[in-house]
Motif scaffolding. Sequence first.
Motif, short mmCIF file in Angstrom:
data_model
loop_
_atom_site.label_atom_id
_atom_site.label_comp_id
_atom_site.label_asym_id
_atom_site.label_seq_id
_atom_site.Cartn_x
_atom_site.Cartn_y
_atom_site.Cartn_z
N MET A 96 10.94 4.81 12.09
CA MET A 96 11.51 5.69 11.10
C MET A 96 12.50 4.92 10.23
N LYS A 97 13.20 3.98 10.83
CA LYS A 97 14.17 3.18 10.08
C LYS A 97 13.47 2.36 9.00
N ARG A 98 12.27 1.89 9.32
CA ARG A 98 11.48 1.12 8.37
C ARG A 98 11.15 1.95 7.12
N LEU A 99 10.78 3.20 7.33
CA LEU A 99 10.48 4.09 6.20
C LEU A 99 11.72 4.35 5.37
N MET A 100 12.84 4.55 6.03
CA MET A 100 14.10 4.80 5.32
C MET A 100 14.51 3.57 4.52
N ASN A 101 14.36 2.39 5.10
CA ASN A 101 14.67 1.16 4.38
C ASN A 101 13.78 1.00 3.15
N PHE B 44 5.68 14.88 13.07
CA PHE B 44 4.30 14.71 13.48
C PHE B 44 3.99 13.38 14.16
N HIS B 45 4.90 12.44 14.16
CA HIS B 45 4.72 11.15 14.83
C HIS B 45 3.36 10.52 14.50
N PHE B 46 3.09 10.38 13.20
CA PHE B 46 1.79 9.90 12.76
C PHE B 46 1.72 8.40 12.54
N VAL B 47 2.83 7.70 12.61
CA VAL B 47 2.83 6.28 12.27
C VAL B 47 2.39 5.44 13.47
N ASP B 48 1.30 4.73 13.29
CA ASP B 48 0.82 3.74 14.26
C ASP B 48 0.46 2.48 13.48
N ASN B 49 -0.16 1.51 14.13
CA ASN B 49 -0.48 0.25 13.45
C ASN B 49 -1.42 0.46 12.27
N LYS B 50 -2.37 1.39 12.41
CA LYS B 50 -3.31 1.66 11.32
C LYS B 50 -2.58 2.23 10.11
N LEU C 85 0.24 1.80 4.70
CA LEU C 85 1.50 1.79 3.94
C LEU C 85 1.75 0.43 3.30
N LEU C 86 1.35 -0.64 3.96
CA LEU C 86 1.45 -1.97 3.36
C LEU C 86 0.53 -2.05 2.14
N PHE C 87 -0.67 -1.53 2.27
CA PHE C 87 -1.63 -1.46 1.17
C PHE C 87 -1.02 -0.65 0.01
N TYR C 88 -0.37 0.45 0.35
CA TYR C 88 0.29 1.30 -0.66
C TYR C 88 1.39 0.53 -1.38
N ILE D 214 -4.70 11.55 5.26
CA ILE D 214 -5.69 11.83 6.30
C ILE D 214 -5.09 11.54 7.68
N SER D 215 -4.32 10.47 7.80
CA SER D 215 -3.66 10.15 9.07
C SER D 215 -2.68 11.24 9.48
#
Length: 121
Positions: free
Chosen positions: A1-6, A53-59, A64-67, A113-114
């Motif tokens: 979550m910290k990564r998203l906030m950053n 929803f705890h949807f963040v995984d490696n995929k 998000l990197l692609f985004y 979709i994720s």
Amino acid sequence: MKRLMNASIVYEVLGLIGGVFYREFTTLSVVHTHYLMLGMVLFLLLVVVKKNFHFVDNKVLKYLLFYRIGLNLTVVMLVVRGVVQVLSLDASIAVLIGIAHLILGISMVLVLISIRNCIKD
């Protein structure tokens, strides 16, 4: 979550820099809004959604990197196009802007979709 906030904070700063830059080159106003809305706001919203929803995984991190690649490529191409227009140079970069927007769109759909797949009825 910290990564998203950053990520949200980084895009906020980039959006503000884009706002200052576009005041010098007035045709570049879309740089400011692209970074603020597609960068800062999206990642802020993802913080809230991830908490529920705890949807963040490696995929999803790859999506998000692609985004982020698509967003930054879009903004770079918008800056180039704006500078070319203001300085009355001759360059056609519409195809690159289109590809960057396509990357943004595809990655956004994959993230949505994720999120959908993590929602339980």
